[in-house]
Design an enzyme around this catalytic site. Structure first.
Site, short mmCIF file in Angstrom:
data_model
loop_
_atom_site.label_atom_id
_atom_site.label_comp_id
_atom_site.label_asym_id
_atom_site.label_seq_id
_atom_site.Cartn_x
_atom_site.Cartn_y
_atom_site.Cartn_z
CG ASP A 1 64.07 -42.05 34.06
OD1 ASP A 1 64.31 -40.77 34.20
OD2 ASP A 1 62.83 -42.53 34.01
CE LYS B 1 68.58 -38.07 30.40
NZ LYS B 1 67.78 -39.15 30.52
N GLY B 2 72.26 -37.65 34.59
CA GLY B 2 72.48 -36.76 35.57
C GLY B 2 73.68 -36.86 36.25
N GLY C 1 63.84 -35.69 35.44
CA GLY C 1 64.26 -35.92 36.73
C GLY C 1 65.69 -36.44 36.90
CG HIS C 2 68.68 -35.08 34.59
ND1 HIS C 2 69.00 -34.28 33.78
CD2 HIS C 2 67.44 -35.91 33.99
CE1 HIS C 2 68.52 -34.71 32.55
NE2 HIS C 2 67.49 -35.54 32.65
CD GLN D 1 62.34 -35.36 28.48
OE1 GLN D 1 62.70 -34.41 27.63
NE2 GLN D 1 62.28 -34.95 29.69
N GLY E 1 77.55 -48.03 40.37
CA GLY E 1 76.93 -47.67 41.65
C GLY E 1 76.15 -46.32 41.52
P1 GDP Z 1 68.52 -39.45 34.24
O1 GDP Z 1 67.17 -38.97 34.23
O2 GDP Z 1 69.23 -40.14 33.06
O3 GDP Z 1 69.36 -38.55 34.90
O4 GDP Z 1 68.40 -40.76 35.41
P2 GDP Z 1 67.61 -40.75 36.76
O5 GDP Z 1 68.34 -39.94 37.62
O6 GDP Z 1 66.13 -40.41 36.51
O7 GDP Z 1 67.84 -42.27 37.14
C1 GDP Z 1 68.85 -43.19 37.19
C2 GDP Z 1 68.87 -43.67 38.59
O8 GDP Z 1 70.03 -44.53 38.64
C3 GDP Z 1 69.39 -42.40 39.47
O9 GDP Z 1 68.72 -42.85 40.74
C4 GDP Z 1 70.97 -42.80 39.53
O10 GDP Z 1 71.40 -42.17 41.09
C5 GDP Z 1 71.17 -43.99 39.55
N1 GDP Z 1 72.41 -44.54 38.85
C6 GDP Z 1 72.94 -43.73 37.86
N2 GDP Z 1 74.27 -44.54 37.74
C7 GDP Z 1 74.12 -45.56 38.30
C8 GDP Z 1 74.92 -46.80 38.54
O11 GDP Z 1 76.05 -46.72 37.75
N3 GDP Z 1 74.42 -47.77 39.21
C9 GDP Z 1 73.57 -47.62 40.11
N4 GDP Z 1 73.13 -48.67 40.80
N5 GDP Z 1 72.81 -46.59 40.04
C10 GDP Z 1 72.91 -45.59 39.26
P1 IMO Z 2 64.51 -37.71 31.99
O1 IMO Z 2 65.40 -36.55 31.49
C1 IMO Z 2 61.76 -40.86 31.80
C2 IMO Z 2 57.82 -39.98 29.49
C3 IMO Z 2 56.76 -39.99 30.26
C4 IMO Z 2 55.83 -40.44 29.22
C5 IMO Z 2 56.26 -39.45 28.06
C6 IMO Z 2 55.64 -38.06 27.81
O2 IMO Z 2 64.84 -37.88 33.63
O3 IMO Z 2 65.23 -39.10 31.45
P2 IMO Z 2 55.73 -35.66 29.00
O4 IMO Z 2 55.69 -35.54 30.29
O5 IMO Z 2 57.16 -35.50 28.33
O6 IMO Z 2 54.95 -35.32 27.92
O7 IMO Z 2 55.73 -37.39 28.83
O8 IMO Z 2 57.80 -39.37 28.27
N1 IMO Z 2 59.15 -39.14 30.09
C7 IMO Z 2 60.40 -39.45 30.76
N2 IMO Z 2 60.35 -41.02 30.88
N3 IMO Z 2 62.80 -39.90 31.76
C8 IMO Z 2 62.26 -38.90 31.52
O9 IMO Z 2 63.20 -37.82 31.80
C9 IMO Z 2 61.08 -38.34 31.06
N4 IMO Z 2 60.38 -37.45 30.57
C10 IMO Z 2 59.14 -37.82 29.91
O10 IMO Z 2 56.78 -40.88 31.45
O11 IMO Z 2 55.85 -41.71 29.02
MG MG Z 3 65.13 -39.38 35.02
#
Ligand code: GDP
Ligand code: IMO
Ligand code: MG
Length: 424
Positions: free
Chosen positions: A13, A16-17, A40-41, A223, A415
């Site tokens: 999280d 990356k997305g 979840g990206h 991840q 942001g």
């Molecule tokens: P990922 O799994 O690595 O793709 O990240 P996620 O999408 O799960 O979580 C990142 C969250 O931070 C998302 O809601 C993005 O929209 C948000 N985000 C990404 N870059 C920024 C940033 O520079 N600032 C803020 N405020 N939010 C960001």
């Molecule tokens: P993205 O790509 C954050 C965590 C789960 C749990 C552990 C094992 O959005 O960054 P699993 O279902 O993979 O067997 O769970 O890994 N986990 C993540 N945490 N971002 C993710 O993906 C994750 N995918 C799995 O919360 O701790």
């Molecule tokens: Mg994510």
């Protein structure tokens, strides 16, 4: 030789997305190499939010080929839903390809993931319960079902019979759950097969041809490093390798064809699920990060644990993936803290100071952070588009991270929006 891997440098999280979406504008192919719909990206483009789980984060650019590589695990039903939802929002999917060698997450994998977690009780891992671990288990045990099996109903039923012979015993005897009928599972999967058939392809060949033609390929990790099954905080990890090396096996290309690795890190740290987290905060600062950063899981909606940036873990991530540049996201979330803290080393129970990430879990579990405090900044930085727009303490913070990790910071997130970024 323009192949770039994008990895999460923390516990997932990291944003990356958003980073992949940004770079996809200038790329021809985006390929996911591991993980499944546990990911979840998020992309926020023109005020619209997209939460992608399996579909690569290049999908918003119609000309970009988006590949779900052989190293991923694919839940056919979940993929159909994601495709339908994107199509309903007007996103074209004709350039999506799924590797015929990718392993499939079957309904029994999802059932087992939940059942094992429930059985573990207070020792549970906090998985996303999407069946990821059980599907990778079957891949290694050589009883997995692959995307190509969807194209051959006879083979599909035969393989399901073999897989379910053991699984049904486990479901019934260990977990008191219903047995599954191979024919019924096959029938359901063949329904998805109709939908997925046009997407299934030889994706390693597509990537090879793109690289040979001098095209730009992004390899999108899911991840993060600390969730890596080999190098992360085992057993509190996912069941694949998010680090950059896995991009080679997970897509089917040689290491000599990769020329850069971008590590994505938040300006602080979050973690979802169980497991150790040295800089975790249980105070107003942590709550502030969680609220300002909207730190709720994209896939499960769980509240993310928050803490100060951990440079020991970041340097470890840089080392393991050969990170050549960093993308520092969510710097805007740190506006308004009187001082910002960075963990520069760990102190062990015995009082030893460690600058390298310890390999032994007992040592790691006993580590407490050694902090360096830097002055905070109160300015809103969400409109900053160049380094010189940033308040001096924010620049100092960025410089401190870059010099400690010994890699340049190429992107800084200010942001959620696609264009809320500083390119250095
Ligand atoms: P990922 O799994 O690595 O793709 O990240 P996620 O999408 O799960 O979580 C990142 C969250 O931070 C998302 O809601 C993005 O929209 C948000 N985000 C990404 N870059 C920024 C940033 O520079 N600032 C803020 N405020 N939010 C960001
Ligand atoms: P993205 O790509 C954050 C965590 C789960 C749990 C552990 C094992 O959005 O960054 P699993 O279902 O993979 O067997 O769970 O890994 N986990 C993540 N945490 N971002 C993710 O993906 C994750 N995918 C799995 O919360 O701790
Ligand atoms: Mg994510």
């Amino acid at each position: 030789m323009p192949a770039t891997v994008i990895i999460g440098a923390q516990w997932g999280d990291e944003g990356k997305g958003k980073v992949v979406d940004l770079l996809a504008e200038r790329s021809d192919v985006v390929a996911r190499y591991q993980g499944g719909n546990n990911a979840g990206h998020t992309i926020v483009a023109d005020g619209e939010t997209f939460k992608l789980h399996l579909v690569p984060s290049g999908i918003l650019y119609p000309g970009t080929t988006c590949i779900i590589g052989n190293g991923t695990v694919v839940d056919p039903g979940a993929l159909c839903t994601e495709i339908d939802e994107l199509e309903a929002r007007g996103v074209p999917l004709d350039a999506l390809r799924v590797s015929g060698n990718a392993h499939l997450i079957m309904p029994y994998h999802v059932m087992l993931d939940g059942a094992v977690e429930r059985k573990l009780g207070r020792f549970s891992l906090g998985t996303t319960r999407r069946g990821i671990g059980p599907a990778y288990q079957d891949k290694a045990a050589r009883v997995g079902i692959r995307a190509q099996d969807l194209l051959d109903p006879k083979i599909l039923v035969r393989k399901l019979e073999i897989a379910l012979a053991d699984k049904n015993e486990v479901l019934e005897r260990l977990f008191d759950m219903p047995r599954l009928d191979p024919e019924a599972v096959a029938e359901e999967q063949l329904g998805y097969a109709e939908r997925l058939r046009p997407f299934i392809d030889d994706t390693a060949l597509i990537v090879d041809r793109a690289l040979a033609a001098g095209k730009h390929v992004l390899l999108e990790g899911a991840q993060g490093t600390m969730l890596d099954i080999d190098h992360g905080t085992y057993p509190f990890v996912t069941s694949s390798n998010p680090i950059a090396g896995a991009a080679c096996t997970g897509v089917g290309l040689g290491p000599t064809r990769i020329d850069s690795v971008i590590g994505v890190t938040k300006a602080y740290v979050t973690r979802v699920g169980e497991g150790p987290f040295p800089t975790e905060l249980d105070d107003a600062d942590g709550t502030r990060m969680m609220e300002r950063g909207a730190e709720f899981g994209t896939t499960t909606g769980r509240q993310r644990r928050c803490g100060w940036l951990d440079l020991v873990a970041l340097r470890y991530a840089v080392r393991l993936s050969g990170v050549s540049e960093l993308a520092l996201t969510k710097l805007d979330v740190l506006s308004g803290f009187e001082r910002v803290r960075i963990c520069v080393a760990y102190r062990t129970r015995e009082g030893e100071t460690l600058s390298e990430f310890p390999y032994h879990q007992t040592v790691f579990h006993g580590c407490t952070p050694v902090y360096e405090d830097l002055p905070g900044w109160s300015e809103d930085i969400t409109e900053c588009r160049s380094l010189s727009d940033l308040p001096p303490p924010a620049r100092e913070y960025v410089d401190r991270i870059s010099s400690s990790a010994d890699v340049p910071i190429r992107l800084i997130g200010t942001g959620q929006g696609r264009h809320q970024v500083i390119e250095t």
